[in-house]
Write a protein that holds these residues in place. Structure first.
Motif, PDB file in Angstrom:
ATOM      1  N   ARG A   1      -1.246   3.218  19.259  1.00 19.25           N
ATOM      2  CA  ARG A   1      -1.627   1.916  18.708  1.00 19.25           C
ATOM      3  C   ARG A   1      -2.708   1.289  19.599  1.00 19.25           C
ATOM      4  O   ARG A   1      -3.515   0.490  19.143  1.00 19.25           O
ATOM      5  CB  ARG A   1      -0.419   0.975  18.629  1.00 19.25           C
ATOM      6  CG  ARG A   1       0.386   1.173  17.373  1.00 19.25           C
ATOM      7  CD  ARG A   1       1.588   0.277  17.312  1.00 19.25           C
ATOM      8  NE  ARG A   1       2.464   0.724  16.252  1.00 19.25           N
ATOM      9  CZ  ARG A   1       2.374   0.311  14.981  1.00 19.25           C
ATOM     10  NH1 ARG A   1       1.473  -0.582  14.633  1.00 19.25           N
ATOM     11  NH2 ARG A   1       3.186   0.779  14.071  1.00 19.25           N
TER      12      ARG A   1
ATOM     13  N   THR B   1      -8.375   5.782   7.630  1.00 22.69           N
ATOM     14  CA  THR B   1      -8.260   4.350   7.371  1.00 22.69           C
ATOM     15  C   THR B   1      -9.604   3.666   7.612  1.00 22.69           C
ATOM     16  O   THR B   1     -10.029   2.806   6.849  1.00 22.69           O
ATOM     17  CB  THR B   1      -7.189   3.734   8.296  1.00 22.69           C
ATOM     18  OG1 THR B   1      -6.042   4.579   8.281  1.00 22.69           O
ATOM     19  CG2 THR B   1      -6.816   2.357   7.843  1.00 22.69           C
TER      20      THR B   1
ATOM     21  N   LEU C   1      -7.165  -8.870   6.967  1.00 23.16           N
ATOM     22  CA  LEU C   1      -6.532  -7.581   6.683  1.00 23.16           C
ATOM     23  C   LEU C   1      -5.921  -7.062   7.975  1.00 23.16           C
ATOM     24  O   LEU C   1      -6.386  -7.397   9.054  1.00 23.16           O
ATOM     25  CB  LEU C   1      -7.589  -6.589   6.186  1.00 23.16           C
ATOM     26  CG  LEU C   1      -8.083  -6.797   4.766  1.00 23.16           C
ATOM     27  CD1 LEU C   1      -9.408  -6.111   4.581  1.00 23.16           C
ATOM     28  CD2 LEU C   1      -7.077  -6.264   3.767  1.00 23.16           C
ATOM     29  N   PRO C   2      -4.890  -6.234   7.860  1.00 23.36           N
ATOM     30  CA  PRO C   2      -4.373  -5.621   9.092  1.00 23.36           C
ATOM     31  C   PRO C   2      -5.493  -4.812   9.749  1.00 23.36           C
ATOM     32  O   PRO C   2      -6.352  -4.282   9.043  1.00 23.36           O
ATOM     33  CB  PRO C   2      -3.250  -4.701   8.600  1.00 23.36           C
ATOM     34  CG  PRO C   2      -3.442  -4.559   7.128  1.00 23.36           C
ATOM     35  CD  PRO C   2      -4.168  -5.776   6.666  1.00 23.36           C
ATOM     36  N   SER C   3      -5.488  -4.742  11.069  1.00 23.35           N
ATOM     37  CA  SER C   3      -6.540  -3.973  11.733  1.00 23.35           C
ATOM     38  C   SER C   3      -6.394  -2.506  11.326  1.00 23.35           C
ATOM     39  O   SER C   3      -5.329  -2.067  10.902  1.00 23.35           O
ATOM     40  CB  SER C   3      -6.423  -4.106  13.250  1.00 23.35           C
ATOM     41  OG  SER C   3      -5.442  -3.227  13.740  1.00 23.35           O
TER      42      SER C   3
ATOM     43  N   TYR D   1     -11.922   1.390   5.028  1.00 27.44           N
ATOM     44  CA  TYR D   1     -12.406   0.041   5.326  1.00 27.44           C
ATOM     45  C   TYR D   1     -13.931  -0.011   5.211  1.00 27.44           C
ATOM     46  O   TYR D   1     -14.499  -0.990   4.733  1.00 27.44           O
ATOM     47  CB  TYR D   1     -11.956  -0.384   6.734  1.00 27.44           C
ATOM     48  CG  TYR D   1     -10.591  -1.036   6.773  1.00 27.44           C
ATOM     49  CD1 TYR D   1      -9.526  -0.499   6.064  1.00 27.44           C
ATOM     50  CD2 TYR D   1     -10.368  -2.202   7.506  1.00 27.44           C
ATOM     51  CE1 TYR D   1      -8.273  -1.091   6.100  1.00 27.44           C
ATOM     52  CE2 TYR D   1      -9.115  -2.799   7.549  1.00 27.44           C
ATOM     53  CZ  TYR D   1      -8.074  -2.240   6.845  1.00 27.44           C
ATOM     54  OH  TYR D   1      -6.838  -2.839   6.879  1.00 27.44           O
TER      55      TYR D   1
ATOM     56  N   VAL E   1       0.879  -1.175   0.000  1.00 29.40           N
ATOM     57  CA  VAL E   1       0.000   0.000   0.000  1.00 29.40           C
ATOM     58  C   VAL E   1       0.916   1.223   0.000  1.00 29.40           C
ATOM     59  O   VAL E   1       1.695   1.426   0.914  1.00 29.40           O
ATOM     60  CB  VAL E   1      -0.927   0.046   1.228  1.00 29.40           C
ATOM     61  CG1 VAL E   1      -1.807   1.283   1.172  1.00 29.40           C
ATOM     62  CG2 VAL E   1      -1.782  -1.200   1.308  1.00 29.40           C
TER      63      VAL E   1
ATOM     64  N   ILE F   1      -6.253  -1.589  -1.843  1.00 29.83           N
ATOM     65  CA  ILE F   1      -6.674  -2.862  -1.238  1.00 29.83           C
ATOM     66  C   ILE F   1      -7.607  -3.592  -2.198  1.00 29.83           C
ATOM     67  O   ILE F   1      -7.504  -4.799  -2.407  1.00 29.83           O
ATOM     68  CB  ILE F   1      -7.337  -2.629   0.138  1.00 29.83           C
ATOM     69  CG1 ILE F   1      -6.281  -2.108   1.129  1.00 29.83           C
ATOM     70  CG2 ILE F   1      -7.955  -3.934   0.665  1.00 29.83           C
ATOM     71  CD1 ILE F   1      -6.775  -1.930   2.540  1.00 29.83           C
TER      72      ILE F   1
ATOM     73  N   LEU G   1      -2.773  -0.681  10.512  1.00 27.56           N
ATOM     74  CA  LEU G   1      -2.474  -0.141   9.186  1.00 27.56           C
ATOM     75  C   LEU G   1      -2.224   1.363   9.268  1.00 27.56           C
ATOM     76  O   LEU G   1      -1.260   1.888   8.696  1.00 27.56           O
ATOM     77  CB  LEU G   1      -3.626  -0.431   8.214  1.00 27.56           C
ATOM     78  CG  LEU G   1      -3.341  -0.024   6.762  1.00 27.56           C
ATOM     79  CD1 LEU G   1      -2.299  -0.913   6.124  1.00 27.56           C
ATOM     80  CD2 LEU G   1      -4.607  -0.021   5.912  1.00 27.56           C
TER      81      LEU G   1
ATOM     82  N   ILE H   1      -6.203   4.210  -0.272  1.00 25.50           N
ATOM     83  CA  ILE H   1      -6.215   2.926   0.453  1.00 25.50           C
ATOM     84  C   ILE H   1      -7.279   2.022  -0.139  1.00 25.50           C
ATOM     85  O   ILE H   1      -7.046   0.841  -0.411  1.00 25.50           O
ATOM     86  CB  ILE H   1      -6.514   3.154   1.944  1.00 25.50           C
ATOM     87  CG1 ILE H   1      -5.501   4.113   2.546  1.00 25.50           C
ATOM     88  CG2 ILE H   1      -6.505   1.837   2.700  1.00 25.50           C
ATOM     89  CD1 ILE H   1      -5.877   4.557   3.930  1.00 25.50           C
TER      90      ILE H   1
ATOM     91  N   ASP I   1       1.110   1.968  11.044  1.00 24.73           N
ATOM     92  CA  ASP I   1       2.245   1.545  10.223  1.00 24.73           C
ATOM     93  C   ASP I   1       2.476   2.515   9.067  1.00 24.73           C
ATOM     94  O   ASP I   1       3.603   2.830   8.720  1.00 24.73           O
ATOM     95  CB  ASP I   1       2.016   0.131   9.672  1.00 24.73           C
ATOM     96  CG  ASP I   1       2.196  -0.929  10.753  1.00 24.73           C
ATOM     97  OD1 ASP I   1       2.703  -0.574  11.841  1.00 24.73           O
ATOM     98  OD2 ASP I   1       1.829  -2.093  10.516  1.00 24.73           O
ATOM     99  N   LEU I   2       1.391   2.972   8.471  1.00 23.64           N
ATOM    100  CA  LEU I   2       1.529   3.900   7.342  1.00 23.64           C
ATOM    101  C   LEU I   2       1.649   5.339   7.818  1.00 23.64           C
ATOM    102  O   LEU I   2       1.853   6.244   7.017  1.00 23.64           O
ATOM    103  CB  LEU I   2       0.319   3.790   6.406  1.00 23.64           C
ATOM    104  CG  LEU I   2       0.157   2.496   5.624  1.00 23.64           C
ATOM    105  CD1 LEU I   2      -1.162   2.503   4.873  1.00 23.64           C
ATOM    106  CD2 LEU I   2       1.302   2.319   4.646  1.00 23.64           C
TER     107      LEU I   2
END
Lengths: 124, 281
Positions: free
Chosen positions: B177, A53, A36-38, A57, A3, A21, A42, A17, A45-46
């Motif tokens: 997180r 995000t 999928l990553p939660s 989704y 991504v 995806i 996501l 996104i 991380d991005l």
């Protein structure tokens, strides 16, 4: 899964996104039932917004590409042939619109367009 | 749940008035507070922590009214870092651990030493010999080591080099997180806020100009660069700020209100704030 978020593209981040995806699913890189990553993972991380995000989704779920299991996360939905066909048809329409515009620009007749199309098909 | 919610928050000083501030920071999110010097950012934070009494309005932090008796106990779950870190000069990180152990009921020693390691902070060096970056990192390590659910940081990254700032932003990113963790931070370095915030709140001359999702702001606004003649075609209502020179016009516009034929560039959060603040002069 790749991504890539671009700031230069001008496309809203949630759309980026969503599209990426979706393409991963259509191309089969993400398979039915894959987790999928939660949303939070996501986003973090991005390094993008959690809200954005989440919106991506939600759009993916609305369009039937993924489904959510409470407390478990999001998964790739069963590939719906109709949905994908519809998606492809839309893409073809878009491209044909461009072709028809370009053809009008240089006075190309429909017959000439067919000829080009047949040629491309023959060359395969 | 919302981590912070303020409604109609007011505070009047002799020469300054903070006027009816409404903020909502949903749990799990990061909000950046921007505004010029003296705009009211620090006052807002002080009112949220109830270290300064408000004249009017209501503040709820982690579901608790900040004027209620429970708020005192709740402060254990809030980590606050101000623009200067103050520790007694002769203490080292090990001493700070002992002091904090006796200050916070839920002090997590292991967590603190983990952060010291992560931040490569010396254990035995006295605080007076710390660089500015080390001081801030120590203050942030303390703020994170008592099971905080909410971090409030006032200019905590100012005066630090880009590498250390980025490291600190990463810490905030990682901290959230966990969806029960939230961060409210103010900074003059708007690009830092643009990097990590979910929400941006802009306070200007004591008034809240907007409190909005960052990505919505970026989608909503754009910058155009046009000749004066071309600029005049754009509806006035679409223009939120402009800079006119002898050679043309640069303007902040609402994307949707401008015809698709005009090239609109991406506006940074800094652009948005500068144009809007200037227009107000």
């Amino acid at each position: 899964m790749d991504v890539i978020i671009s700031n230069a593209s001008g496309q809203p981040i949630y759309e980026q996104i969503f599209t990426q995806i979706k393409n991963n699913i259509i191309s089969g890189r993400l398979k039915e039932g894959d987790a999928l990553p939660s949303i939070r993972v996501l986003a973090k991380d991005l390094r993008i917004s959690v809200i954005t995000t989440k919106r991506a989704y939600e759009e993916l779920e609305k369009a039937g590409y993924i489904y959510t299991v409470a407390a478990k996360g999001c998964f790739v939905a069963e590939k719906n042939v109709e949905v994908i066909r519809e998606e492809r048809l839309k893409e073809i329409e878009e491209h044909l619109k461009i072709v028809s515009g370009l053809a009008a620009n240089c006075n190309l007749s429909d017959g000439e367009i067919y000829e080009i199309y047949n040629l491309i098909k023959k060359e395969g | 749940m919302n981590a912070i919610e303020t409604k109609g928050l007011c505070k009047t000083y002799d020469d300054f008035k903070l006027d009816s501030i409404d903020l909502v920071l949903p749990s799990g999110c990061i909000m950046g507070l921007v505004g010029e010097n003296g705009a009211g950012k620090s006052t807002t934070m002080e009112l949220i922590m109830n270290t300064v009494k408000s004249d009017a309005g209501q503040v709820t932090v982690l579901g608790t009214d900040n004027k209620s008796s429970d708020f005192r106990k709740l402060k254990e779950e809030i980590g606050v870092v101000l623009d200067e870190a103050y520790f007694p000069l002769v203490l080292n990180a090990k001493d700070v651990n002992i002091v904090m152990k006796n200050t916070y009921g839920n002090w997590d020693e292991n967590c603190f030493y983990d952060y010291l390691g992560k931040f490569s902070l010396p254990i035995k060096k006295q605080f007076k010999d710390f660089s500015r970056g080390m001081k801030m990192k120590l203050a942030i390590a303390v703020a994170l080591s008592h099971n905080s659910k909410l971090l409030i940081l006032d200019e905590a990254t100012s005066g630090l080099d880009p590498m250390v700032r980025d490291e600190i932003l990463d810490i905030f990113n990682d901290f959230t997180r966990d969806e029960t963790h939230s961060v409210l931070l103010s900074s003059h370095i708007v690009s830092d806020l643009e990097k990590i915030c979910d929400y941006i709140a802009f306070i200007h001359k004591g008034k809240l100009v907007f409190c909005e999702e960052k990505d919505r702001l970026l989608d909503k606004y754009g910058v155009v660069r046009l000749s004066k003649a071309d600029f005049d075609v754009i509806p006035r209502s679409a223009v939120k700020g402009k800079k006119v020179t002898d050679y043309g016009v640069e303007a902040l516009v609402i994307r949707d209100a401008v015809s698709g034929a005009i090239a609109i560039e991406r506006a940074s959060i800094e652009d948005i704030i500068l144009y809007i603040a200037k227009e107000d002069k």
